[in-house]
Design an enzyme around this catalytic site. Structure first.
Site, PDB file in Angstrom:
ATOM      1  N   GLY A 523       0.825  -1.204   0.000  1.00 45.27           N
ATOM      2  CA  GLY A 523       0.000   0.000   0.000  1.00 45.27           C
ATOM      3  C   GLY A 523       0.854   1.246   0.000  1.00 45.27           C
ATOM      4  N   GLY A 525       0.501   5.752   0.744  1.00 52.47           N
ATOM      5  CA  GLY A 525      -0.332   6.836   1.255  1.00 52.47           C
ATOM      6  C   GLY A 525       0.488   8.088   1.443  1.00 52.47           C
ATOM      7  N   GLY A 526      -0.149   9.121   2.018  1.00 49.58           N
ATOM      8  CA  GLY A 526       0.547  10.374   2.249  1.00 49.58           C
ATOM      9  C   GLY A 526       1.701  10.213   3.222  1.00 49.58           C
ATOM     10  CG  PHE A 527       3.020   7.754   7.332  1.00 49.47           C
ATOM     11  CD1 PHE A 527       2.854   8.438   8.513  1.00 49.47           C
ATOM     12  CD2 PHE A 527       4.036   6.819   7.242  1.00 49.47           C
ATOM     13  CE1 PHE A 527       3.687   8.186   9.596  1.00 49.47           C
ATOM     14  CE2 PHE A 527       4.877   6.569   8.307  1.00 49.47           C
ATOM     15  CZ  PHE A 527       4.697   7.256   9.499  1.00 49.47           C
ATOM     16  N   GLY A 528       3.652   7.423   3.531  1.00 50.78           N
ATOM     17  CA  GLY A 528       4.745   6.715   2.868  1.00 50.78           C
ATOM     18  C   GLY A 528       4.261   5.352   2.414  1.00 50.78           C
ATOM     19  CB  VAL A 530       1.849   0.072   3.937  1.00 46.68           C
ATOM     20  CG1 VAL A 530       1.552  -1.020   4.970  1.00 46.68           C
ATOM     21  CG2 VAL A 530       1.339   1.417   4.426  1.00 46.68           C
ATOM     22  CE  LYS A 544       0.657   5.087   8.050  1.00 50.05           C
ATOM     23  NZ  LYS A 544      -0.562   5.439   8.824  1.00 50.05           N
ATOM     24  CG  ASP A 640      -8.485  10.617   6.135  1.00 47.13           C
ATOM     25  OD1 ASP A 640      -9.421  10.912   5.371  1.00 47.13           O
ATOM     26  OD2 ASP A 640      -7.370  10.270   5.730  1.00 47.13           O
TER      27      ASP A 640
END
Length: 826
Positions: A523, A525-528, A530, A544, A640
């Site tokens: 996966g 996302g905005g965090f980075g 996964v 993550k 969110d």
């Protein structure tokens, strides 16, 4: 916006090439005329030209008819409109090619001047045997055939007159000799092709030719100039794999265009009436378009912070004055009203006591008031700026592998500067008195000393922590992370989070993911990214890892660790530990083999979830939210909630995840206001999206949207027939007593009709426009579990138009993380 389906003759039948008295040939060449109801198809059958009706019900009303182009496999998405400002007012329009090469649209198939609603204005006495042809690129061309075998000379083409969509090979730019502009203009509304207020174009003010969008003739988002690789305000271009980008700037013209990297894919770039831009891809093997919305946040709004300031998306207040500047109005600044911007603390006097402060990783200012020399080096650029007393800053034009080159010199105020925090920005050299540069250097030195001190202290504390683990007798005497000392009061009880969550060493995590191999990514996302990891004992984990280029920094990392460390609930994703070695920020979770809920309620996999299981998932999500709001020791607002943030375990039980943007409330706190709006369009409540106000009722709104998506199998931010979003469509059906129509067809054999109708009404109660009208999560769960309870009548949902077509709670923000959305066209 496009619809899922249209009922007019043009859209409702299989589009074929009709031959009328040999007027239209089988290979798409138009000799004379096509009438409303007939179509022209490109040679390979990719594009279709014909009349269409954009009205809400999709039927042929005979009132507004337009000539447009669409993909043969996607008739709902119009990519070009000829007569967008002057529709045919009945169903007897016709397209005709005159002998002088002029292409016209007329009413009643008449060529009388008073019956002509559109003309290509391509008439020329030198034209011989004009021919119209629709190419497989989607370009409609008129050629003058002089007996040559190459098809003749092109005297007009639709690619020169784009409407709201850029197709591969189309140009966005202008001709320098004639000043002829090619730009995009959104439709006025989703069912009105006439030109709207949202425009994307390239300017011709100076040699940099910045690209920007405007709203009501005022700049809205500035993508900036080309730095050799991407537009300075659009660094995401460098990670787009489906497109290749080209920027051309020569003596004749300047333009931008794109092409597809694969022959089995189609692409388009469209500006929409809701002031958003999407790039779209469809592959031959997929049934629908994939819509990519550009990463966007408050700092993307043009000149949001006013002149001589910088917008920092990681700053709670977003705006900061440049070093050596102060707010023009301290009161306005304190009230987060930044439009007046900043002014110099000390006026420049063009003397030897001035120098330049380097700013890095920024979106450089608007170049309207600047000069450009693309041949100079940075040293030569600096010398020029020093000699010019009016020069307030300078910077490079191009990014190069060895060193930046080219010279931009700014004069006067610096407008629309953004700090990226990602490494993808430019350099800007700001002219300041030496005294201010020395002050800044002093501050930086203090920061370096502080950082070194923190590192040293951190190493000592980690050593102490290891000793404590070994002897298992003493409590930790000092806290390991001094950052937590500065957190606001609601976090004070959870500073000792490391007592409750294990620390993983980096080598263990790296080994479990095969050194963070791309093959292990499950996966993004905005965090980075996964990753899926496997520990030595065979246990599977989800890793993550904070990206080095992520706009989510230490604060969001700490926020997620602090909030989830104390939470224990069967419907919340369990955190197993974290890692903070080697400048890494890593969270370790239990691994969910079935991934996220959106994979099972949208698309083909939705048949795997019957109604009883969906009810269990709905109630499980509700219980998880109730625990966050009421039953845990901390009151947490998630902010969110959406299907991709609900994971499913082996038994398909839901687990709420992603607490990076969550906020902690004290016991008595009812709501909070923020200037940094973070979330996903379609799930944000109106008071949060439009005003930054969030509360437990914000999560209730998101839950309501999620509930209605689970029931319908439809996404909230897609236009459905008749050109409405999901909430408005369900609201309309609810008022008409037809709520059951929205039920996903794959649930018809497994559902309880009364329960479905009840759940739809509960969903509508959750998404009511005013927060005070929405129930709490405890009320929601009570309603879901009590079939005999009388429910209140729901009021109008948020983001829903009234009978006059005037919308409520208009949404002006977009999510600040890159989103991948499946939409169904305009």
């Amino acid at each position: 916006m496009a619809k899922n389906s249209l009922k007019s003759p043009v859209f409702g039948v299989i589009v074929v090439l009709l031959s009328i008295s040999s007027i239209v040939s089988s290979v798409g060449i138009l000799r004379d005329i096509i009438r409303d109801g007939e179509t022209l198809v490109s040679e390979s059958g990719i594009f279709v030209l014909g009349f269409f009706d954009p009205s809400k019900n999709g039927s042929s009303t005979g009132i507004t008819r337009y000539l447009g182009l669409w993909h043969n496999f996607s008739s709902y998405s119009i990519v070009w409109v000829a007569n967008r400002e002057n529709p045919v007012t009945h169903s007897f329009g016709a397209l005709q090619l005159r002998e002088d090469g002029d292409l016209i649209i007329s009413q009643n198939q008449s060529i009388d001047s008073d019956r002509i609603v559109w003309s290509s204005n391509s008439s020329n006495s030198a034209v011989v045997n004009p021919t119209v042809k629709l190419l497989d690129s989607g370009n409609l061309i008129i050629t003058s055939n002089n007996g040559t075998e190459d098809g003749g000379t092109i005297i007009w083409q639709s690619f020169d007159y784009p409407t709201d969509t850029l197709l591969p090979g189309m140009k966005l730019g202008f001709n320098k000799q004639s000043s002829f502009q090619r730009y995009l203009t959104a439709w006025k509304t989703p069912n009105d092709p006439s030109p709207g207020m949202y425009v994307a174009r390239m300017d011709n003010i100076n040699e940099l030719h910045e690209v920007y969008t405007s709203l009501d003739k005022k700049k809205f988002i500035r993508y900036g100039s080309w730095n050799g690789f991407w537009f300075v305000g659009f660094p995401e271009m460098k990670v787009t794999y489906d497109y290749t980008f080209t920027f051309v700037d020569n003596q004749t013209e300047a333009f931008y265009r794109f092409n597809m990297t694969a022959s089995d894919s189609y692409g388009r770039f469209t500006v929409f009436p809701n002031n958003t831009i999407y790039t779209m891809v469809k592959r031959k093997t997929t049934p629908t378009w994939l819509y990519y919305e550009r990463n966007s946040d408050t700092c993307d709004r043009y000149a949001y912070c006013g002149p001589n300031s910088i917008c920092n998306p990681l700053n709670a207040k977003s705006c900061e004055c440049f070093t050596g500047f102060r707010p023009k109005s301290s009161l306005s600044w304190e009230q987060m009203e930044y439009s007046n911007g900043c002014e110099r603390k000390e006026v420049l006097n063009c003397a030897n006591n001035e120098g330049f402060l380097q700013l890095i990783d920024v979106k450089t200012p608007d170049t309207t008031n600047s000069t450009v020399d693309k041949k100079l080096s940075m040293n030569e650029c600096k010398d020029l700026c020093v000699k010019n007393c009016s020069c307030t800053a300078y910077g490079p034009v191009y990014l190069e592998t060895i060193a930046p080159r080219g010279c931009i010199m700014w004069y006067g105020d610096l407008i629309d500067t953004v700090l990226y925090n990602s490494g993808d920005g430019e350099q800007l050299y700001l002219r300041l008195p030496n005294s201010e540069i020395l002050k800044n250097s002093s501050k930086n030195n203090k920061k370096i000393i502080t950082i070194v001190s923190v590192v040293v202290v951190g190493m000592i504390l980690i050593s102490l922590f290891i000793v404590v683990i070994i002897i298992k007798k003493k409590k930790q005497k000092q806290r390991d992370y001094p950052e937590l000392e500065t957190m606001s009061s609601p976090y004070q009880d959870v500073r000792r989070w490391k007592d409750d969550i294990p620390l993983f060493d980096f080598l263990t995590i790296s080994s479990s993911t095969n050194n963070f191999s791309s093959d292990y990514i499950v996966g993004k996302g905005g965090f980075g990214d996964v990753y899926k990891g496997t520990m030595k004992d065979g246990r599977e984990i989800a890793v993550k890892r904070l990206s080095k280029n992520s706009r989510n920094g230490l604060d969001d990392f700490m926020n997620e660790v602090v909030l989830i460390a104390k939470l224990q609930h069967r419907n919340l994703l369990q955190m197993l530990g974290c890692c903070m070695e080697r400048n890494e920020r890593i969270l370790v979770y239990e691994f969910m083999k079935n991934k996220s809920l959106d994979k099972f309620i949208f698309g083909e996999n939705r048949y795997l979830l019957d109604w009883p299981k969906r009810v269990e998932i709905i109630i499980g999500i509700g219980r998880g939210i109730l625990y966050l709001h009421q039953d845990s020791r901390l009151r947490i607002i998630h902010r969110d909630l959406k299907p991709s943030n609900v994971l499913l375990d082996n038994l398909m039980d839901p687990k709420i995840s992603d607490f990076g943007t969550a906020r902690l409330f004290v016991a008595e706190q009812l709501q909070e206001n923020t200037g940094r709006i973070i979330g996903t369009i379609g799930y944000m409540s109106p008071e949060y999206a439009n005003g930054g106000i969030f509360s437990i009722k914000s999560d209730v709104f998101s839950f309501g949207v999620l509930l209605l998506e689970i029931i319908s199998g439809k996404k909230s931010r897609i236009y459905y027939e008749p050109d409405v979003y999901l909430l408005e469509m369900i609201w309309t059906l609810y008022k008409e007593g037809k709520s059951l129509i929205v039920l996903d067809e794959c649930l018809s054999n497994s559902c309880s009709i009364p329960q479905v109708l009840r759940f739809i009404q509960i969903g509508l109660l959750c998404v009511q426009e005013k927060a005070i009208d929405r129930p709490t999560m405890s009320d929601v769960l009570f309603m879901l579990g009590n079939e005999n309870l009388h429910l209140k009548e729901a009021k109008r949902p948020a983001f829903c138009s009234d009978s006059s077509g005037v919308g409520h709670s208009h949404l002006w923000f977009t999510n600040n993380t890159m989103s991948l959305t499946m939409l169904d066209g305009r």
